[in-house]
Enzyme design. Sequence first.
Site, PDB file in Angstrom:
ATOM      1  N   TYR A 165       0.835  -1.172  -0.269  1.00 24.90           N
ATOM      2  CA  TYR A 165      -0.051  -0.106   0.047  1.00 24.90           C
ATOM      3  C   TYR A 165       0.843   1.403   0.038  1.00 24.90           C
ATOM      4  O   TYR A 165       1.871   1.301   0.853  1.00 24.90           O
ATOM      5  CB  TYR A 165      -0.846   0.014   1.126  1.00 24.90           C
TER       6      TYR A 165
ATOM      7  N   GLU B 275      -0.378   4.702  -0.421  1.00 25.16           N
ATOM      8  CA  GLU B 275      -1.216   6.071  -0.715  1.00 25.16           C
ATOM      9  C   GLU B 275      -0.175   7.186  -0.588  1.00 25.16           C
ATOM     10  O   GLU B 275       0.324   7.337   0.591  1.00 25.16           O
ATOM     11  CB  GLU B 275      -2.623   6.046   0.092  1.00 25.16           C
TER      12      GLU B 275
ATOM     13  N   ASP C 266      -5.066  13.475 -25.684  1.00 27.96           N
ATOM     14  CA  ASP C 266      -5.221  11.915 -25.433  1.00 27.96           C
ATOM     15  C   ASP C 266      -4.714  11.489 -26.241  1.00 27.96           C
ATOM     16  O   ASP C 266      -5.275  11.138 -27.340  1.00 27.96           O
ATOM     17  CB  ASP C 266      -6.734  11.675 -25.331  1.00 27.96           C
TER      18      ASP C 266
ATOM     19  N   THR D 245      -2.797   5.949 -22.072  1.00 29.65           N
ATOM     20  CA  THR D 245      -2.962   4.412 -21.314  1.00 29.65           C
ATOM     21  C   THR D 245      -1.365   3.900 -21.704  1.00 29.65           C
ATOM     22  O   THR D 245      -0.833   4.362 -22.542  1.00 29.65           O
ATOM     23  CB  THR D 245      -4.123   3.609 -22.001  1.00 29.65           C
TER      24      THR D 245
ATOM     25  N   LYS E 242      -1.568   0.064 -25.070  1.00 33.27           N
ATOM     26  CA  LYS E 242      -1.795   0.070 -26.509  1.00 33.27           C
ATOM     27  C   LYS E 242      -0.255  -0.044 -27.190  1.00 33.27           C
ATOM     28  O   LYS E 242       0.430  -0.898 -27.206  1.00 33.27           O
ATOM     29  CB  LYS E 242      -2.553   0.975 -26.806  1.00 33.27           C
TER      30      LYS E 242
ATOM     31  N   ARG F 101      -1.795  -2.748 -18.368  1.00 28.72           N
ATOM     32  CA  ARG F 101      -2.707  -1.732 -18.209  1.00 28.72           C
ATOM     33  C   ARG F 101      -2.509  -0.616 -17.192  1.00 28.72           C
ATOM     34  O   ARG F 101      -2.185  -1.058 -15.991  1.00 28.72           O
ATOM     35  CB  ARG F 101      -3.906  -2.653 -18.183  1.00 28.72           C
TER      36      ARG F 101
END
Length: 407
Positions: A48, A50, A194, A220, A223, A229
């Site tokens: 974790y 954060e 984008d 992203t 691709k 991902r």
Amino acid sequence: MPIKDTAVRELIRREAQRQNETLNLIASENYAPRDVLEALGSPFTNKYAEGYPGKRYYPGNEIVDQLENLAINRAKKLFKAEHANVQALSGGGANLAIYLALMQPGEKLMALKLSHGGHLSHGHPVNFSGKNYKIIFYEVDKATGRLDMDKIRAQAEIEKPKVIIAGASAYAREINWKEFSVIAKSVGAYLVADISHTAGLIAGGALKNPCPYADVVMTTTHKSLRGPRGAIILCKKELASVIDKSIFPGFQGGPHMASIAGIAVALKNASEEKFKTYAKSTIINSKAMAKEFKKFGIDIISGGTDTHLMVLDLSKQNISGKIAEELLVAAGITVSRSTIPDDTRSPMDPSGIRIGTPAMTTRGFKEKEFIRTAQIISAIITGKNSKKDLKVFREEITKLLKKFPVK
Ligand code: DSN
């Protein structure tokens, strides 16, 4: 060590086999290399974290901080960006975080319409973006199938949007970032680029980089960039703090550190010389396919391509995108059905198909194999195919794919 859960192990085996035995022309897909997959399956998944490097809400983040800084620095260097955030979990979420950072609900967002090549998260009415902002859609020109920058300028001058988003999911032409930036500046709008589809081509130097022109750039990572991902947000220094705060704590909780490890690996791969060849070849291959489709009298929106993809308009062939998709699957080829501008059919069964070359270029296909593939696709969508014809094509494709295994 093999996975003990035999049910999942078997599904993984079958999916790997399906991928290996399919000629994949889905423009948004690719094959993440082994080193990316290994990073994704690493113990970073247990942590974790954060917060951001040096400012976490949990202990034990000394190594995670180094990893995130490594990914950030690689992203900044590769795209020549002033600031990078590598925590966004996906493209849609990254766009949401960007809008939350730059606009109040109800303000105007100007974006390319989905059926003209845009994206769901660019203001479609069923999406959070369409529900929370006032959307002004721009379109491609009816006659040319291309963005008409004069029309976009005129529309922006009338509407005075808060944000203009450029970038697409099914637009085959190179986007003029400079011109978009001039328009955005002249009306006092932020420009968001984008580049989810084209990031790998930009990283490899085959298409122009929007970072000098756009206030915020989002991509992203799975691709054409060939990573895991996830998503990266790049922005100008002045926006660094609002973007970071918008991702965390504004929108997300703990980042997926194993994905960030995969992103770091993908960014290193994309900075290497051979990735430049990959980016260039992906476009050469796409152009070769477009040329071949035209020989068969198949219309391509905008008449061709400058990128990794093209949208075929099948109206003349009297076959829908969904039927074409199904026939091609029977022959071992995956493409994605696609709307064409001003489509009269529904998005579930539209008039076109979108074809892209990133995945098969990764597997080593060159122009010769892409041209033969275009010939097979053309024969299938222009002819009356019996089950036997499709079986013959399937056999040819199976033989071809054996020479280009997924590595
Ligand atoms: N679904 C992706 C594509 O296929 O373009 C975009 O999110």
